[in-house]
Design an enzyme around this catalytic site. Structure first.
Site, PDB file in Angstrom:
ATOM      1  N   ARG A  36       0.609  -1.037   0.000  1.00  0.00           N
ATOM      2  CA  ARG A  36      -0.011   0.086   0.015  1.00  0.00           C
ATOM      3  C   ARG A  36       0.858   1.279   0.143  1.00  0.00           C
ATOM      4  O   ARG A  36       0.426   2.128   0.578  1.00  0.00           O
ATOM      5  CB  ARG A  36      -0.890  -0.100   1.297  1.00  0.00           C
ATOM      6  CG  ARG A  36      -2.115  -0.907   1.067  1.00  0.00           C
ATOM      7  CD  ARG A  36      -3.356  -0.561   0.303  1.00  0.00           C
ATOM      8  NE  ARG A  36      -4.466  -1.298   0.175  1.00  0.00           N
ATOM      9  CZ  ARG A  36      -5.450  -1.223   1.130  1.00  0.00           C
ATOM     10  NH1 ARG A  36      -5.604  -0.037   1.893  1.00  0.00           N
ATOM     11  NH2 ARG A  36      -6.447  -1.871   0.971  1.00  0.00           N
ATOM     12  N   ARG A  40      -3.677   6.945   0.678  1.00  0.00           N
ATOM     13  CA  ARG A  40      -4.083   8.223   1.338  1.00  0.00           C
ATOM     14  C   ARG A  40      -3.091   8.935   2.053  1.00  0.00           C
ATOM     15  O   ARG A  40      -3.289  10.305   2.364  1.00  0.00           O
ATOM     16  CB  ARG A  40      -5.518   7.937   1.960  1.00  0.00           C
ATOM     17  CG  ARG A  40      -6.559   7.645   1.057  1.00  0.00           C
ATOM     18  CD  ARG A  40      -7.765   7.169   1.413  1.00  0.00           C
ATOM     19  NE  ARG A  40      -7.398   5.944   2.080  1.00  0.00           N
ATOM     20  CZ  ARG A  40      -8.302   5.135   2.471  1.00  0.00           C
ATOM     21  NH1 ARG A  40      -9.459   5.303   2.489  1.00  0.00           N
ATOM     22  NH2 ARG A  40      -8.115   3.792   2.889  1.00  0.00           N
ATOM     23  N   ARG A  49      -6.756  11.339  -6.335  1.00  0.00           N
ATOM     24  CA  ARG A  49      -7.863  10.751  -6.100  1.00  0.00           C
ATOM     25  C   ARG A  49      -8.957  11.773  -6.210  1.00  0.00           C
ATOM     26  O   ARG A  49     -10.123  11.108  -6.756  1.00  0.00           O
ATOM     27  CB  ARG A  49      -7.538  10.098  -4.686  1.00  0.00           C
ATOM     28  CG  ARG A  49      -8.882   9.488  -4.038  1.00  0.00           C
ATOM     29  CD  ARG A  49      -9.062   8.119  -4.490  1.00  0.00           C
ATOM     30  NE  ARG A  49      -9.824   7.523  -3.620  1.00  0.00           N
ATOM     31  CZ  ARG A  49     -11.125   7.690  -3.543  1.00  0.00           C
ATOM     32  NH1 ARG A  49     -11.696   8.682  -4.608  1.00  0.00           N
ATOM     33  NH2 ARG A  49     -12.101   7.264  -2.693  1.00  0.00           N
ATOM     34  N   ASP A  86      -6.667  -2.855  -7.482  1.00  0.00           N
ATOM     35  CA  ASP A  86      -7.123  -3.436  -6.353  1.00  0.00           C
ATOM     36  C   ASP A  86      -7.514  -4.944  -6.518  1.00  0.00           C
ATOM     37  O   ASP A  86      -7.567  -5.507  -7.615  1.00  0.00           O
ATOM     38  CB  ASP A  86      -8.608  -2.659  -5.874  1.00  0.00           C
ATOM     39  CG  ASP A  86      -8.896  -3.188  -4.434  1.00  0.00           C
ATOM     40  OD1 ASP A  86      -8.261  -2.410  -3.586  1.00  0.00           O
ATOM     41  OD2 ASP A  86      -9.556  -4.091  -4.056  1.00  0.00           O
ATOM     42  N   TYR A 162     -14.741 -11.513   0.111  1.00  0.00           N
ATOM     43  CA  TYR A 162     -15.620 -10.340  -0.119  1.00  0.00           C
ATOM     44  C   TYR A 162     -16.791 -10.395  -1.053  1.00  0.00           C
ATOM     45  O   TYR A 162     -17.839  -9.885  -0.730  1.00  0.00           O
ATOM     46  CB  TYR A 162     -14.659  -9.186  -0.729  1.00  0.00           C
ATOM     47  CG  TYR A 162     -13.467  -8.781   0.003  1.00  0.00           C
ATOM     48  CD1 TYR A 162     -13.797  -7.611   0.997  1.00  0.00           C
ATOM     49  CD2 TYR A 162     -12.373  -9.147   0.232  1.00  0.00           C
ATOM     50  CE1 TYR A 162     -12.983  -7.318   1.811  1.00  0.00           C
ATOM     51  CE2 TYR A 162     -11.459  -8.939   1.081  1.00  0.00           C
ATOM     52  CZ  TYR A 162     -11.577  -7.553   2.034  1.00  0.00           C
ATOM     53  OH  TYR A 162     -10.670  -7.156   2.840  1.00  0.00           O
TER      54      TYR A 162
HETATM   55  O1  CP3 Z   1       0.032  -1.408  -2.665  1.00  0.00           O
HETATM   56  C1  CP3 Z   1      -0.389  -0.591  -3.306  1.00  0.00           C
HETATM   57  O2  CP3 Z   1       0.182   0.541  -3.375  1.00  0.00           O
HETATM   58  C2  CP3 Z   1      -0.998  -0.898  -4.695  1.00  0.00           C
HETATM   59  C3  CP3 Z   1      -2.372  -0.710  -4.619  1.00  0.00           C
HETATM   60  C4  CP3 Z   1      -3.250  -1.658  -3.679  1.00  0.00           C
HETATM   61  C5  CP3 Z   1      -4.734  -1.278  -3.208  1.00  0.00           C
HETATM   62  N1  CP3 Z   1      -5.267  -2.303  -2.695  1.00  0.00           N
HETATM   63  C6  CP3 Z   1      -4.821   0.364  -3.210  1.00  0.00           C
HETATM   64  C7  CP3 Z   1      -6.105   0.449  -2.567  1.00  0.00           C
HETATM   65  C8  CP3 Z   1      -3.251  -3.114  -3.379  1.00  0.00           C
HETATM   66  C9  CP3 Z   1      -2.224  -3.947  -3.478  1.00  0.00           C
HETATM   67  C10 CP3 Z   1      -4.402  -3.487  -2.694  1.00  0.00           C
HETATM   68  C11 CP3 Z   1      -4.771  -4.749  -2.118  1.00  0.00           C
HETATM   69  C12 CP3 Z   1      -6.133  -5.041  -1.456  1.00  0.00           C
HETATM   70  N2  CP3 Z   1      -7.099  -4.423  -1.678  1.00  0.00           N
HETATM   71  C13 CP3 Z   1      -6.066  -6.039  -0.303  1.00  0.00           C
HETATM   72  C14 CP3 Z   1      -4.937  -7.161   0.074  1.00  0.00           C
HETATM   73  C15 CP3 Z   1      -3.993  -6.275   1.004  1.00  0.00           C
HETATM   74  C16 CP3 Z   1      -4.423  -5.807   2.064  1.00  0.00           C
HETATM   75  O3  CP3 Z   1      -4.378  -4.650   2.549  1.00  0.00           O
HETATM   76  O4  CP3 Z   1      -5.048  -6.753   2.987  1.00  0.00           O
HETATM   77  C17 CP3 Z   1      -7.529  -6.043   0.091  1.00  0.00           C
HETATM   78  C18 CP3 Z   1      -8.171  -6.938   1.143  1.00  0.00           C
HETATM   79  C19 CP3 Z   1      -8.202  -4.881  -0.877  1.00  0.00           C
HETATM   80  C20 CP3 Z   1      -9.389  -4.703  -0.663  1.00  0.00           C
HETATM   81  C21 CP3 Z   1      -9.921  -3.222  -0.147  1.00  0.00           C
HETATM   82  N3  CP3 Z   1      -9.571  -2.102  -1.195  1.00  0.00           N
HETATM   83  C22 CP3 Z   1     -10.351  -2.574   0.775  1.00  0.00           C
HETATM   84  C23 CP3 Z   1     -10.739  -3.567   2.259  1.00  0.00           C
HETATM   85  C24 CP3 Z   1     -10.206  -1.251   0.738  1.00  0.00           C
HETATM   86  C25 CP3 Z   1     -10.907  -0.265   1.829  1.00  0.00           C
HETATM   87  C26 CP3 Z   1      -9.892  -0.236   2.983  1.00  0.00           C
HETATM   88  C27 CP3 Z   1      -9.396   1.227   2.726  1.00  0.00           C
HETATM   89  O5  CP3 Z   1      -7.954   1.408   3.225  1.00  0.00           O
HETATM   90  O6  CP3 Z   1     -10.164   2.307   2.451  1.00  0.00           O
HETATM   91  C28 CP3 Z   1      -9.865  -1.117  -0.429  1.00  0.00           C
HETATM   92  C29 CP3 Z   1      -9.695   0.231  -1.023  1.00  0.00           C
HETATM   93  C30 CP3 Z   1      -8.257   0.988  -1.383  1.00  0.00           C
HETATM   94  N4  CP3 Z   1      -7.400   0.039  -2.164  1.00  0.00           N
HETATM   95  C31 CP3 Z   1      -7.639   1.869  -1.186  1.00  0.00           C
HETATM   96  C32 CP3 Z   1      -6.255   1.919  -2.058  1.00  0.00           C
HETATM   97  C33 CP3 Z   1      -5.217   3.145  -1.986  1.00  0.00           C
HETATM   98  C34 CP3 Z   1      -8.237   3.121  -0.682  1.00  0.00           C
HETATM   99  C35 CP3 Z   1      -9.357   3.782  -1.469  1.00  0.00           C
HETATM  100  C36 CP3 Z   1      -9.139   5.253  -1.711  1.00  0.00           C
HETATM  101  O7  CP3 Z   1      -8.472   5.849  -1.987  1.00  0.00           O
HETATM  102  O8  CP3 Z   1     -10.152   5.855  -1.190  1.00  0.00           O
END
Ligand code: CP3
Length: 354
Positions: A36, A40, A49, A86, A162
């Site tokens: 990640r 944000r 974003r 994602d 999910y």
């Molecule tokens: O790592 C990186 O920089 C690459 C991008 C990346 C994202 N999600 C961007 C993201 C990666 C590799 C993921 C993987 C991901 N997504 C996982 C596995 C890794 C982990 O963290 O356990 C999972 C379970 C998800 C599903 C997911 N996506 C959730 C549960 C959420 C909401 C949680 C949150 O932080 O808001 C997301 C949204 C998400 N994916 C964001 C980002 C940057 C936040 C969204 C935003 O900008 O509003």
């Protein structure tokens, strides 16, 4: 930079520190990237974003996805870029309703019935996922030679949680109920995900990814037999399909929370590296995992958030134990959104100075 060549060192991208470390070399200082790393906590991400509107639009607009992928690489000089996307783009591409609501996380139209399962449509997968491939091509041509590009996908079990729960879950009762019931329906869902995930990973390598990571965030919630069936077996199949097309591309598996199951996972899936969460003891990882494959991890994301001397000494401990073998520095899970970016700069400097 000192290196010791390991017998299973792979040929492709050998000059890139991350590829070398996952291929079995001891690289000093160890390569570093952070799960990640785009997100944000970075003001420049929040700006892009905002201009994209919603999160899925950002993922599906190649210029913007490429830009936010590169932001942390330019700012911190990391050893890898991970493509901005994602794990939930797969259910979306299969036709399931997926939305990201501000402050709520992902919301999906939950799949519970055979009818809903049968409505998943694999035929337009490539078309739906193609913006990610365009973004990969752009990032690949923009990156310095030494920096690796990581493609990724969620593991079938985690993505299924999910899809069946309709979002994040506290107890996983719906998806576990389905998985434990002995019905063939859950196997059918996992089979669809194995197909889609394998295709998506192969297409990411075709588009320029040097390394792949498979995220199994919820591997740790299953009992042993179910862990083998729903985490280990599907990932083993995906690894073998990707290897048939791209034998030279290293694959990292991240079965978060698997505990002593990490050993079985590393051996049985055939991944080149395992990402360990922060609860995995370092000496055990060095003796029981680095003898099987490379290890990536495992600074607690809260330690990065707190920063200072405590972060530096925790990082030094990780590097002193795991840095004697094939190792990639990372967190034990994703960066938290309140992390000060200066702490990331300090971490990168520290890891390169030990
Ligand atoms: O790592 C990186 O920089 C690459 C991008 C990346 C994202 N999600 C961007 C993201 C990666 C590799 C993921 C993987 C991901 N997504 C996982 C596995 C890794 C982990 O963290 O356990 C999972 C379970 C998800 C599903 C997911 N996506 C959730 C549960 C959420 C909401 C949680 C949150 O932080 O808001 C997301 C949204 C998400 N994916 C964001 C980002 C940057 C936040 C969204 C935003 O900008 O509003």
């Amino acid at each position: 930079m000192n290196t010791v060549v390991h017998p299973n060192a792979r040929a492709k991208g050998r000059n890139k520190p991350l590829v070398r470390a996952i291929g079995g070399e001891t690289v000093s200082p160890p390569p570093i990237w952070l799960m990640r790393q785009a997100g944000r906590y970075l003001p420049e991400y929040r700006e892009v974003r905002k201009s994209a509107g919603d999160f899925l639009t950002l993922c599906r607009t190649p210029d913007l996805a490429a830009e936010v992928t590169l932001q942390p690489v330019w700012r911190f000089g990391l050893d890898a870029a991970i493509i901005f996307s994602d794990i939930l783009v797969i259910p979306y591409a299969l036709g399931q309703g997926v939305r990201f609501e501000e402050g709520e996380g992902p919301v999906l139209d939950a799949i519970r019935t055979r009818e809903q399962l049968e409505s998943l449509d694999k035929t337009r997968l490539h078309e739906h996922l193609s913006p990610a491939y365009v973004a990969l091509e752009r990032v690949s041509s923009a990156l310095p030679n030494q920096v690796s590009l990581i493609g990724f996908a969620g593991a079938p079990w985690t993505v299924a949680t999910y899809m069946v729960e309709g979002g994040s879950s506290r107890d996983f009762s719906a998806v576990k109920g389905w998985a434990f019931s002995g019905e063939t329906r859950f196997q059918e869902l996992v089979d669809i995900l194995v197909d889609a995930t394998s295709e998506h990973l192969i297409a990411q390598v075709n588009a320029g990814a040097d390394v792949l990571q498979i995220f199994d965030t919820w591997a740790g919630v299953l009992p042993e037999a179910q862990f083998i069936r729903w985490c280990v077996e599907p990932v083993k199949e995906i690894v073998s399909r990707v290897r048939r097309q791209h034998p030279e591309t290293p694959i990292i598996g991240f079965p978060r929370g698997a505990g002593v199951g990490y050993g079985t996972y590393a051996k049985a899936t055939g991944v080149d590296a395992v990402g360990i969460d922060s609860s995995v003891p370092l000496l055990w990882a060095a003796s029981d995992l680095q003898s099987i494959c490379a290890v990536q991890g495992n600074l607690d994301p809260v330690s990065l958030l707190v920063g200072g001397d405590a972060m530096v000494s925790a990082s030094r401990e990780i590097v002193s134990v795991l840095g004697k073998g094939p190792f990639v520095f990372n967190l034990g899970h994703g960066i938290l959104k309140t992390t000060p970016p200066e702490n990331v700069s300090a971490l990168v400097a520290a890891v390169r100075s030990f």
